[in-house]
Enzyme design. Structure first.
Site, PDB file in Angstrom:
ATOM      1  N   CYS A  18       0.802  -1.224   0.000  1.00 12.47           N
ATOM      2  CA  CYS A  18       0.000   0.000   0.000  1.00 12.47           C
ATOM      3  C   CYS A  18       0.833   1.272   0.000  1.00 12.47           C
ATOM      4  O   CYS A  18       0.286   2.358  -0.203  1.00 12.47           O
ATOM      5  CB  CYS A  18      -0.929   0.002   1.213  1.00 12.47           C
ATOM      6  N   HIS A  73     -14.883   3.190   4.748  1.00 11.65           N
ATOM      7  CA  HIS A  73     -16.298   2.810   4.685  1.00 11.65           C
ATOM      8  C   HIS A  73     -16.816   2.825   3.253  1.00 11.65           C
ATOM      9  O   HIS A  73     -17.516   1.903   2.827  1.00 11.65           O
ATOM     10  CB  HIS A  73     -17.125   3.766   5.546  1.00 11.65           C
ATOM     11  N   HIS A 125      -4.195  19.085   7.099  1.00 12.66           N
ATOM     12  CA  HIS A 125      -4.873  17.870   6.658  1.00 12.66           C
ATOM     13  C   HIS A 125      -3.899  16.691   6.711  1.00 12.66           C
ATOM     14  O   HIS A 125      -2.725  16.840   6.374  1.00 12.66           O
ATOM     15  CB  HIS A 125      -5.409  18.021   5.231  1.00 12.66           C
ATOM     16  N   ASN A 175     -10.256  -0.865   1.474  1.00 15.00           N
ATOM     17  CA  ASN A 175      -8.810  -0.709   1.325  1.00 15.00           C
ATOM     18  C   ASN A 175      -8.471  -0.878  -0.156  1.00 15.00           C
ATOM     19  O   ASN A 175      -8.440  -1.993  -0.668  1.00 15.00           O
ATOM     20  CB  ASN A 175      -8.081  -1.748   2.180  1.00 15.00           C
ATOM     21  N   HIS A 227      -3.056   6.282   6.513  1.00 14.54           N
ATOM     22  CA  HIS A 227      -3.135   5.003   5.813  1.00 14.54           C
ATOM     23  C   HIS A 227      -4.440   4.285   6.141  1.00 14.54           C
ATOM     24  O   HIS A 227      -4.743   4.004   7.300  1.00 14.54           O
ATOM     25  CB  HIS A 227      -1.950   4.131   6.218  1.00 14.54           C
ATOM     26  N   HIS A 279      12.671   2.227   5.485  1.00 14.13           N
ATOM     27  CA  HIS A 279      12.510   0.783   5.273  1.00 14.13           C
ATOM     28  C   HIS A 279      12.975   0.051   6.523  1.00 14.13           C
ATOM     29  O   HIS A 279      14.107   0.237   6.966  1.00 14.13           O
ATOM     30  CB  HIS A 279      13.342   0.344   4.064  1.00 14.13           C
TER      31      HIS A 279
END
Length: 461
Positions: free
Chosen positions: A195, A393, A360, A397, A364, A275
């Site tokens: 993602c 909602h 803002h 995902n 994730h 990472h």
């Protein structure tokens, strides 16, 4: 104050020109009698010009578009249960487990599923995966080109990211063929990054644009194809992905052309990627593998939330000095030193007030537990995580494209104002944490193809 008359403007212009001429004459006369000073000033001027020429140009998000699948692809909880029973490939225990996950996942009844779900044959194949990818990519790219009035031949760099599907020819080649792009276009395919790849691909585009002024436009396509990644086994850690991942895609056009600023939406301020794969538990937190009977799936381990929290803390320690005001940096450093001096490492770390830095935050949208974990670590209120919860909602995902659906939510609500700073935060397999910080160039209004246009009045729930 009255405006100057034409004769007064002429007099002012003449006086300014005369002053500059006299000043230049005396300056040149003085420098000609001091050659060493003249040489020093010349070298300083040349060095300044060279520095200005080598300075990276600002990277701008010209525009973006999110894919909204057809109405008949909506996947309610009832449709999910019907598909699970119709496939006859799950035991009653697995069906009950997925039903429980679905009911507490935070997903609503209007997320979108891949086409094969609605076919008589419930088995997905390569053609199904390709259809899913092409539908999202072509629709979002068409919308983006229409909104920006940019011809595909003007694209210098094409970056396509898809974590779980890598056909041959590549997805970037499919796009080049579809839109007849120039042979000189530079193409990149990012896969297996989870993602976080949507944010990582923007970072890659920005680095390319900042280094080469001959490149003006980079097209970034962020998609995922879940058709071939439905898990039909009995491993519970792998069954979760069936419940939370849904169809989504986004396309963004990034440029370093200063003349495009008037039309651009956002300017890139900072990008950071960390990472954490050296830690074996982080590396294995989300992994594609075979189960005990050979069924392939993506296992989301119980360590995932803990790994995400630890990775986020390390990521924030690297990001904070670059974005926080000096007062908060000093407060963070003082707290760390006080903890070390007192030898009390169990004390809760100081959490900066990111609300004072970012207007803002696109958190994730990996799932309800991930959103809650990020909110807990960063001490974010419900008003900050609202776009993430509502995106989960409405769309589920959508993997790497999720941050763009959140950005679209902010725009649909009319919350993005000139000068606002926006933080996009995403996690990825491996384990990676990626951030992009933007600054709004102007007030942003909801576009005609905004994915929230037909339902924003119902949100927040």
């Amino acid at each position: 104050m009255k405006p100057l008359q034409p004769i007064q403007l002429l007099q002012l212009s003449f006086f300014t020109l005369l002053t500059l001429t006299i000043t230049s004459h005396f300056l040149l006369t003085f420098l000609s009698s001091h050659p060493h000073l003249l040489l020093s000033l010349t070298f300083s001027l040349l060095a300044l010009l060279a520095r200005l020429a080598a300075r990276p140009r600002p990277v701008l998000l010209l525009d973006y578009a999110c894919f909204t699948p057809p109405f008949d692809r909506k996947c309610s909880l009832e449709v999910c249960e019907y598909f699970v029973r119709r496939s006859r490939r799950f035991t009653p225990k697995s069906e009950d487990f997925m039903r429980g996950i679905l009911r507490k996942s935070g997903l609503g009844n209007e997320t979108y599923a891949p086409p094969f779900i609605f076919n008589a044959d419930h088995n997905a194949n390569h053609a199904s995966a390709l259809q899913e990818a092409e539908e999202g990519m072509f629709a979002s790219i068409d919308s983006l080109f229409a909104r920006t009035d940019i011809d595909p031949s003007h694209v210098d760099v094409l970056i396509v990211t898809c974590g779980m599907f890598s056909p041959s020819p590549s997805l970037s080649s499919i796009i080049v063929n579809k839109y007849g792009m120039n042979p000189s276009v530079k193409t990149f395919n990012l896969s297996g990054m989870g993602c976080s790849s949507g944010v990582a691909s923007i970072d890659l585009a920005a680095k390319i644009l900042s280094k080469d002024r001959s490149i003006k436009y980079a097209l970034v396509v962020v998609t995922e194809s879940i058709s071939l990644n439905w898990y039909f086994g009995e491993n519970r850690s792998m069954l979760v992905t069936n419940c939370i991942f849904r169809v989504g895609c986004a396309a963004a056009l990034v440029t370093n052309d200063p003349s495009a600023r008037a039309k651009a939406k956002l300017e890139l301020v900072r990008a950071l990627r960390t990472h954490h794969g050296a830690d074996n538990r982080a590396y294995r937190a989300a992994m594609q593998e075979e189960d005990a009977v050979g069924e392939v799936g993506v296992a989301l381990t119980k360590d995932l939330i803990r790994v995400a929290g630890e990775g986020l803390r390390a990521h924030v320690r690297a990001l904070a000095p670059c974005v926080l005001p000096l007062s908060q940096v000093l407060a963070y450093a003082w707290h760390a030193v006080a903890s070390w001096v007192a030898r009390d490492m169990s004390r809760k770390p100081y959490v900066p007030d990111f609300g004072s830095v970012f207007e803002h935050v696109c958190v994730h949208t990996g799932g309800r537990a991930v959103i809650e974990a990020v909110a807990g670590v960063m001490r974010l209120g419900e008003e900050v995580t609202e776009p993430a919860r509502m995106t989960l909602h409405r769309f589920g995902n959508t993997s790497s494209s999720l941050v763009f659906y959140e950005l679209a939510y902010y725009e649909a609500k009319g919350r993005v104002r000139r000068g606002d700073r926006m933080w996009m935060l995403a996690f990825g397999t491996g384990f990676k944490v990626c951030s992009i910080v933007w600054k709004a160039i102007d007030d942003v209004k909801m576009g005609s193809d905004n994915p929230w246009r037909d339902c924003i009045h119902r949100y927040p729930l």
